[in-house]
Design an enzyme around this catalytic site. Sequence first.
Site, PDB file in Angstrom:
ATOM      1  N   LYS A   1     -10.744  41.008  10.805  1.00  0.00           N
ATOM      2  CA  LYS A   1     -11.329  40.067   9.840  1.00  0.00           C
ATOM      3  C   LYS A   1     -12.241  40.799   8.847  1.00  0.00           C
ATOM      4  O   LYS A   1     -12.197  40.546   7.638  1.00  0.00           O
ATOM      5  CB  LYS A   1     -12.120  38.989  10.599  1.00  0.00           C
ATOM      6  CG  LYS A   1     -12.926  38.040   9.725  1.00  0.00           C
ATOM      7  CD  LYS A   1     -12.070  37.128   8.872  1.00  0.00           C
ATOM      8  CE  LYS A   1     -12.953  36.250   7.977  1.00  0.00           C
ATOM      9  NZ  LYS A   1     -12.181  35.358   7.115  1.00  0.00           N
TER      10      LYS A   1
ATOM     11  N   LYS B   1     -22.229  40.038   4.209  1.00  0.00           N
ATOM     12  CA  LYS B   1     -22.314  40.394   5.645  1.00  0.00           C
ATOM     13  C   LYS B   1     -20.990  40.994   6.135  1.00  0.00           C
ATOM     14  O   LYS B   1     -20.970  42.024   6.816  1.00  0.00           O
ATOM     15  CB  LYS B   1     -22.680  39.117   6.432  1.00  0.00           C
ATOM     16  CG  LYS B   1     -22.607  39.159   7.918  1.00  0.00           C
ATOM     17  CD  LYS B   1     -21.444  38.423   8.571  1.00  0.00           C
ATOM     18  CE  LYS B   1     -20.941  37.170   7.995  1.00  0.00           C
ATOM     19  NZ  LYS B   1     -19.828  36.527   8.635  1.00  0.00           N
TER      20      LYS B   1
END
Length: 296
Positions: free
Chosen positions: A172, A241
């Site tokens: 991811k 992030k």
Amino acid sequence: MIRVSFLGLGAIGEPMARHFAREPFELTVWNRTAAKAEKFAEAHGVAVAATPAIAAASADVVITCLPSSREVAALLDGDTGLSAGLKAGSLIVDCTSGDPATSREIASRLEKRGIAFVDAPVSGGVKGAVAGNLTVMCGGDAPSVERARPVLEAFGGRIVHCGPVGSGHAVKAMNQALLAVHIWSAGEALAALASLGVDTSLALDVINGSSGRSNTSENLFPERVIGRAFPRTFKLALLDKDVAIAAGIARGEGIESPFVELAARLFSEAHAVLGDEADHVEAVRVIETRSGVRLS
Ligand code: NDP
């Protein structure tokens, strides 16, 4: 019935959780801002838990969908934390886009108590969550991933076992690094073309019929950049992030990654300029400011 507790009813967690408000599931929800969980429970006729521990105590499978692994780790601790309610034999499925190292630590802590952990971040955005056709990237041992599968099928169209714990988060993070590169590079391309006097709507249309196209140019830029809609579906803060996680993985593995490093720096700068509430595609506003050119 499969008893599912869903923790984290944010932009993507909320539409994911909706899929469990029907048989064969029995759903309990918890959210840090309790009013959101209460509203959800009332709208969908499901139970609401007062604490993560209570949510965990009544579940066969606990799903977390929080900003980062830091919040997931913190949710485990304390008298009212998840750990206090989890029973041996239960399973945590973490749909947060987290970081592999923290997930490995969490998994090893839980394993000692006979609790299984699967990282299962998703891709496909809020639209995919509503439609129930998200791509789900799983990390964990094979029996745990197979146990998670019927639950993941409630919101997932493609469920892929990527490897041991942390592998889903790693895949991811790299996907997100590519997303960031696509956004920034497409923004730069349109800025240069706009500066030359080319109509950016027309240019984007040409690119979308050519080899430079991407999901970003086809599905994000027409509405958000050309149309200036910028719906806030996925925060820039979260993409910042994610790319930082990707850069950290590459660095940790000693893989030279100038693109990912640069994307991490640019998205960190954009996050600092635009703040916590901006949408990820709004990063192009920084390109506009720096170039003095509007992209639409
Ligand atoms: P949001 O910011 O919309 O929601 C975050 C959720 O986490 C809220 O329920 C929030 O609770 C809760 N939360 C925040 N801080 C804490 C904390 N310290 N303790 C407990 N709960 C906390 O994020 P998203 O729903 O967009 O994203 C969730 C995850 O999914 C992220 O990892 C993101 O990267 C990933 N993701 C998001 C996508 C999207 O399109 N939005 C797509 C794919 C992945 P509260 O309501 O109290 O603020």
